[in-house]
Design an enzyme around this catalytic site. Structure first.
Site, short mmCIF file in Angstrom:
data_model
loop_
_atom_site.label_atom_id
_atom_site.label_comp_id
_atom_site.label_asym_id
_atom_site.label_seq_id
_atom_site.Cartn_x
_atom_site.Cartn_y
_atom_site.Cartn_z
N GLY A 54 43.84 9.19 36.37
CA GLY A 54 42.41 9.41 36.47
C GLY A 54 42.14 10.29 37.66
O GLY A 54 42.58 9.94 38.57
N GLN A 205 45.09 5.55 26.45
CA GLN A 205 44.36 5.02 27.76
C GLN A 205 43.13 4.17 27.35
O GLN A 205 42.59 3.58 28.04
CB GLN A 205 43.99 6.32 28.68
N ASP A 246 38.05 16.08 34.56
CA ASP A 246 39.00 16.39 35.42
C ASP A 246 39.17 17.45 36.29
O ASP A 246 39.42 17.72 37.20
CB ASP A 246 40.51 16.19 34.76
O1 MRU Z 1 45.91 11.77 32.10
P1 MRU Z 1 44.79 10.72 32.43
O2 MRU Z 1 44.85 9.50 32.03
O3 MRU Z 1 44.92 11.03 34.24
O4 MRU Z 1 43.51 11.30 32.14
C1 MRU Z 1 42.21 10.92 32.66
C2 MRU Z 1 41.25 11.38 32.00
O5 MRU Z 1 41.14 12.30 31.41
C3 MRU Z 1 39.68 11.08 32.72
O6 MRU Z 1 38.81 10.80 31.59
C4 MRU Z 1 39.39 11.57 33.96
O7 MRU Z 1 40.43 11.72 34.76
C5 MRU Z 1 38.40 11.04 34.59
S1 MRU Z 1 38.55 9.70 35.48
C6 MRU Z 1 37.14 9.27 36.13
#
Ligand code: MRU
Length: 366
Positions: A54, A205, A246
């Site tokens: 995240g 997730q 992200d």
């Molecule tokens: O690969 P991840 O689990 O780190 O991806 C997370 C996401 O895509 C979330 O939607 C993003 O980081 C926003 S978190 C507030």
């Protein structure tokens, strides 16, 4: 937020600044376990192997990683090397570089003897700011849910149905989450809200983290296959989408977990508003065109070819779902063009997905 009635965050500093503890998110929802991190190298592994994930959480944990390094060797060379090393842990979320640069600047501006102290203070401040920012995002998003709840009540009632993708919840931040903050605040205010939780293949997730969070908070929710969202939207069963991000480019293109773009297309086709919850730490004005230029993480094909889950006997196992020898590709993120975003929900309020509005957001007040 709370787990079994006890306040919990996905990271906490250990007493005496010996290190930090993080929730190992690979084990959820079947096991809740904290793991200690004592060095920048530990932090690198935790980010790269996705014990923590995240965008905002990655940034906060990395900030503490630099503080840990400053406690061992606070020379310019050691600190700059550590920043370079930690930035390489994951490529897409800009919060990682943002947090490291933010801590590094005041640290390098301080005498070497005080650098560890300055770095810890800055990491603590960054973590607490993340909490405040996400709470503010929730306040601004709450207005959207309130308006929809009033409209639905006038038309005969029923909950406000929010669709979300991946986990942009408190596990992805220091607290509150970004996309989930309006949902938690609406639920706390007594508004009827129900969440469609995209499972979010390949790492799930949504199914494993967002569903767990919402369940702990008592928020009504339903896990759906990633492919179900378009159908639900066609039949009026989604009132709005709220997703995290992200990295957002200067032109308003928003990068988030793979599959977000398809939800935005379906939302546009069905007149469903599509909001992106965005702390300004996720805005990268250095990237002009998000679809063209945001780096997309390529992850192991094994995440596609294999699934893990708990057996009836309580054992967590991994199984193969493809024929032997079938290759798999696994881009981790995609970019939703600005034209498909209704608005960004930021800590400063709703912001149009336009270059001028986003630039204005980064101008110092006054
Ligand atoms: O690969 P991840 O689990 O780190 O991806 C997370 C996401 O895509 C979330 O939607 C993003 O980081 C926003 S978190 C507030």
């Amino acid at each position: 937020m709370q787990v079994n009635g006890v306040a919990l965050r996905p990271l906490r500093a250990l007493p005496g600044r010996q290190g930090l503890e993080v929730i190992d998110q690979r084990l959820l929802p079947h096991r809740l376990q904290m793991r200690p991190l004592h060095s920048a190298r530990d932090v690198f592994v935790a980010i790269r192997e996705m014990w923590v994930r995240g965008a905002p959480l990655i940034g906060a944990v990395a900030a503490y990683g630099l503080a840990l390094q400053a406690g061992r060797d606070a020379s310019d060379t050691a600190l700059r090397n550590t920043v370079h090393f930690l930035k390489g842990a994951r490529p897409t979320a800009v919060n990682l570089a943002w947090a490291l640069d933010r801590v590094l600047a005041p640290v390098l501006g301080s005498p070497e003897a005080t650098r560890a102290e300055v770095a810890w203070r800055e990491a603590d401040a960054l973590a607490e700011e993340d909490v405040a920012v996400n709470h503010a995002i929730g306040r601004h998003g709450l207005g959207l849910i309130e308006a929809l709840a009033a409209r639905k009540a006038a038309a005969g009632g029923g909950p406000v149905n929010v669709l979300t993708h991946c986990n942009a919840g408190w596990l992805a931040t220091v607290d509150w989450g970004t996309a989930t903050s309006p949902i938690y605040q609406a639920h706390a205010a007594g508004l009827p809200v129900h969440v469609w939780v995209d499972e979010t293949r390949p790492r799930n997730q949504g199914a494993s983290l967002t569903a767990w969070e919402l369940g702990q908070a008592g928020v009504p929710h339903t896990v759906i296959a990633d492919n179900a969202g378009g159908h639900l939207m066609q039949h009026g069963r989604v009132d709005l989408c709220i997703v995290g991000c992200d990295r957002v480019a200067a032109n308003g293109d928003a990068c988030n977990k793979i599959g977000t773009y398809l939800k935005a297309l379906a939302a546009r086709d069905n007149g469903v508003p599509f909001y992106v919850a965005m702390p300004t730490s996720t805005l990268d004005l250095a990237v002009a065109d998000g679809v063209r230029d945001i780096p997309i993480e390529e992850r192991s094909g094994r995440e596609v070819t294999h699934l893990s889950g708990r057996t009836a006997a309580g054992e967590v196992v991994e199984v193969q779902v493809v024929p032997d020898g079938s290759p798999a590709a696994n881009p981790g993120f995609d970019v939703t063009p600005a034209r498909l975003v209704t608005a960004f929900i930021t800590e400063h309020g709703l912001v149009a997905p336009e270059a001028a509005a986003l630039r204005a957001l980064m101008k110092p007040a006054g």
